[in-house]
Design a protein around this motif. Structure first.
Motif, PDB file in Angstrom:
ATOM      1  N   UNK A   1      34.808   2.763  61.450  1.00  0.00           N
ATOM      2  CA  UNK A   1      34.108   3.535  60.422  1.00  0.00           C
ATOM      3  C   UNK A   1      35.106   4.148  59.444  1.00  0.00           C
ATOM      4  N   UNK A   2      36.150   4.760  59.967  1.00  0.00           N
ATOM      5  CA  UNK A   2      37.128   5.394  59.096  1.00  0.00           C
ATOM      6  C   UNK A   2      37.838   4.370  58.216  1.00  0.00           C
ATOM      7  N   UNK A   3      38.138   3.202  58.753  1.00  0.00           N
ATOM      8  CA  UNK A   3      38.783   2.163  57.953  1.00  0.00           C
ATOM      9  C   UNK A   3      37.868   1.693  56.828  1.00  0.00           C
ATOM     10  N   UNK A   4      36.592   1.459  57.146  1.00  0.00           N
ATOM     11  CA  UNK A   4      35.634   0.982  56.148  1.00  0.00           C
ATOM     12  C   UNK A   4      35.471   1.996  55.020  1.00  0.00           C
ATOM     13  N   UNK A   5      35.321   3.272  55.369  1.00  0.00           N
ATOM     14  CA  UNK A   5      35.046   4.277  54.338  1.00  0.00           C
ATOM     15  C   UNK A   5      36.293   4.641  53.534  1.00  0.00           C
ATOM     16  N   UNK A   6      37.437   4.626  54.154  1.00  0.00           N
ATOM     17  CA  UNK A   6      38.665   4.845  53.385  1.00  0.00           C
ATOM     18  C   UNK A   6      38.882   3.712  52.387  1.00  0.00           C
ATOM     19  N   UNK A   7      38.613   2.495  52.830  1.00  0.00           N
ATOM     20  CA  UNK A   7      38.726   1.347  51.934  1.00  0.00           C
ATOM     21  C   UNK A   7      37.727   1.464  50.787  1.00  0.00           C
ATOM     22  N   UNK A   8      36.514   1.901  51.091  1.00  0.00           N
ATOM     23  CA  UNK A   8      35.489   2.029  50.059  1.00  0.00           C
ATOM     24  C   UNK A   8      35.840   3.118  49.064  1.00  0.00           C
ATOM     25  N   UNK A   9      36.469   4.187  49.536  1.00  0.00           N
ATOM     26  CA  UNK A   9      36.915   5.226  48.607  1.00  0.00           C
ATOM     27  C   UNK A   9      37.896   4.635  47.592  1.00  0.00           C
ATOM     28  N   UNK A  10      38.837   3.828  48.091  1.00  0.00           N
ATOM     29  CA  UNK A  10      39.809   3.208  47.207  1.00  0.00           C
ATOM     30  C   UNK A  10      39.159   2.282  46.197  1.00  0.00           C
ATOM     31  N   UNK A  11      38.173   1.519  46.636  1.00  0.00           N
ATOM     32  CA  UNK A  11      37.465   0.600  45.730  1.00  0.00           C
ATOM     33  C   UNK A  11      36.759   1.380  44.626  1.00  0.00           C
ATOM     34  N   UNK A  12      36.061   2.443  45.019  1.00  0.00           N
ATOM     35  CA  UNK A  12      35.335   3.253  44.032  1.00  0.00           C
ATOM     36  C   UNK A  12      36.289   3.950  43.069  1.00  0.00           C
ATOM     37  N   UNK A  13      37.424   4.394  43.583  1.00  0.00           N
ATOM     38  CA  UNK A  13      38.415   5.040  42.728  1.00  0.00           C
ATOM     39  C   UNK A  13      38.985   4.044  41.713  1.00  0.00           C
ATOM     40  N   UNK A  14      39.288   2.840  42.182  1.00  0.00           N
ATOM     41  CA  UNK A  14      39.844   1.814  41.299  1.00  0.00           C
ATOM     42  C   UNK A  14      38.864   1.438  40.191  1.00  0.00           C
ATOM     43  N   UNK A  15      37.562   1.441  40.522  1.00  0.00           N
ATOM     44  CA  UNK A  15      36.548   1.035  39.551  1.00  0.00           C
ATOM     45  C   UNK A  15      36.015   2.181  38.714  1.00  0.00           C
TER      46      UNK A  15
END
Length: 314
Positions: A295-309
C-alpha cells in the motif's frame, strides 16, 4: 449447438451489434490449443446480423442464447456465469480476440496455484481493422500489490482474465449494473477483497479499441460524463473503505477528484500540500496491515505521478 457436460472452462461472450467482429472472436476460441471448453454466447437483442453469424458456427461446444429484451452488459455477463458449467470462467467480448495459448496457459497456472483465485495477462490494443496500436503487459504478480493498486485504478484487462467459478459463487461476486462500462473494475475490487489475484507476463488478448465500443461511448460522451465520474468515485470510495482506510468527507472528495479517470491536475502548491497530507494519512493507516509495504509503495508512487503531472511545472 448442443450443450457439453462439465467442460474444464466456460468462456462467456456477451453479444450486442458486433457483426463486423464477432466471427473473429468466436474463431479465436475455436482455435485455442486447449480444447475442453464451452463457449456461452448471449445475444442482447442485436439489430444487425450478429445472430445469423453466431448461428453459422456448428461446433457443439458453443451454447447460444438470445435475451428476450436488452439487459445490458453487466447482467449479460451474470447470466453467462449462471449458465456456466466449467470449473473455470474466462471472459471475452464479442469484438476482441483471444490468442491461441490463452486458455491452456491460464488453466495450467490456476491448477498449479490453488491459492490464486483470478489470473490475468497482458494485451495488445488493436484498431477497428485489427492493426496493432500498442502492447500492454503487466509485471504485477503479487496479489497484495494488485489489491493495493485497485484502490487507485483498474489494472486488470477484463478480457484476459480467468477465475474459479466456485470462488465467485462462494462470495456472491457479480457484475453490478449501472456503472457505465466500469462494472468490471468494481468486480475486480470485490474479487481482491475476498481472494487473491495474480498476473502473468504472457499476452493473451487483442483488445479492440474503437470510438463506438461501450467504454469509450460512456467515457467520452458529454451526456454520461457527470454520472460516470460519480460512479467512478463510488468505486474508489468503496475500495478504500473496504480495505480498511478512513478519510473524512472532504478528504474523500479530494481523493476521488485527484484520482479521476479524466486525469485531474493538481492546480497549485496548496493542493499539492493537501494531496501530500492525504497520502501520508493513508500510509500511516496502512501500518500494521498485512499488505502495508504494498500500500505504501503504491501510494508513494501515485503521489509522485500526480506531482509530475501537476500545474507546478507549467
Amino acid at each position: 449447438m448442443n450443450k457439453r457436460e462439465m467442460p474444464q472452462v466456460s468462456v462467456i461472450m456477451p453479444s450486442y451489434n458486433k457483426e463486423k467482429y464477432i466471427g473473429e472472436a468466436i474463431e479465436s476460441i475455436i482455435s485455442q490449443t486447449f480444447s475442453d471448453w464451452e463457449l456461452i454466447i448471449i445475444d442482447d437483442c442485436s439489430t444487425d446480423q450478429s445472430v445469423e453469424i453466431i448461428r453459422s458456427y456448428q461446433d457443439n461446444r458453443i451454447r447460444f442464447y438470445e435475451n428476450p429484451y436488452n439487459i445490458g452488459i453487466a447482467e449479460n455477463r451474470n447470466r453467462g456465469i449462471a449458465l456456466a458449467t466449467g470449473k473455470y470462467i474466462a471472459l471475452l467480448d464479442a469484438d476482441d480476440i483471444s490468442l491461441p495459448e490463452r486458455l491452456e496457459k491460464e488453466i495450467a497456472f490456476l491448477d498449479e496455484h490453488p491459492e490464486v483465485d483470478v489470473v490475468f495477462g497482458g494485451f495488445k490494443e488493436i484498431d477497428g481493422e485489427g492493426i496493432i496500436r500498442e502492447t500492454y503487459f503487466t509485471p504485477l504478480k503479487n496479489p497484495d500489490y494488485i489489491k493495493a493498486n485497485l484502490m487507485i485504478m483498474d489494472v486488470i484487462p477484463n478480457g484476459s482474465c480467468m477465475y474459479r467459478k466456485d470462488f465467485i459463487a462462494q462470495h456472491d461476486i457479480r457484475y453490478r449494473d449501472g456503472y457505465l462500462g466500469m462494472d468490471d473494475y468494481l468486480f475486480w475490487v470485490e474479487c481482491s477483497l475476498h481472494g487473491r489475484i495474480s498476473g502473468m507476463t504472457d499476452v493473451f488478448l487483442l483488445w479492440r479499441n474503437t470510438s463506438n465500443n461501450g467504454t469509450n461511448v460512456y467515457k467520452y460522451s458529454p451526456e454520461y460524463r457527470e454520472t460516470r465520474e460519480r460512479k467512478y468515485s463510488e468505486i474508489l470510495s468503496f475500495a478504500l473503505k473496504e480495505n480498511g482506510f478512513q478519510l473524512n468527507e472532504k478528504e474523500l472528495d479530494f481523493y476521488c477528484k485527484v484520482l479521476s479517470e479524466y486525469k485531474y491536475k493538481l492546480q497549485n502548491e496548496k493542493e499539492i500540500q493537501e494531496w501530500y497530507r492525504l497520502i501520508r494519512k493513508i500510509c500511516r493507516q496502512a501500518e500494521g496491515k498485512k499488505n502495508c509495504w504494498e500500500v505504501q509503495k503504491v501510494f508513494k508512487k501515485q503521489f509522485g505521478i500526480c506531482l509530475e503531472n501537476s500545474y507546478l511545472w507549467d
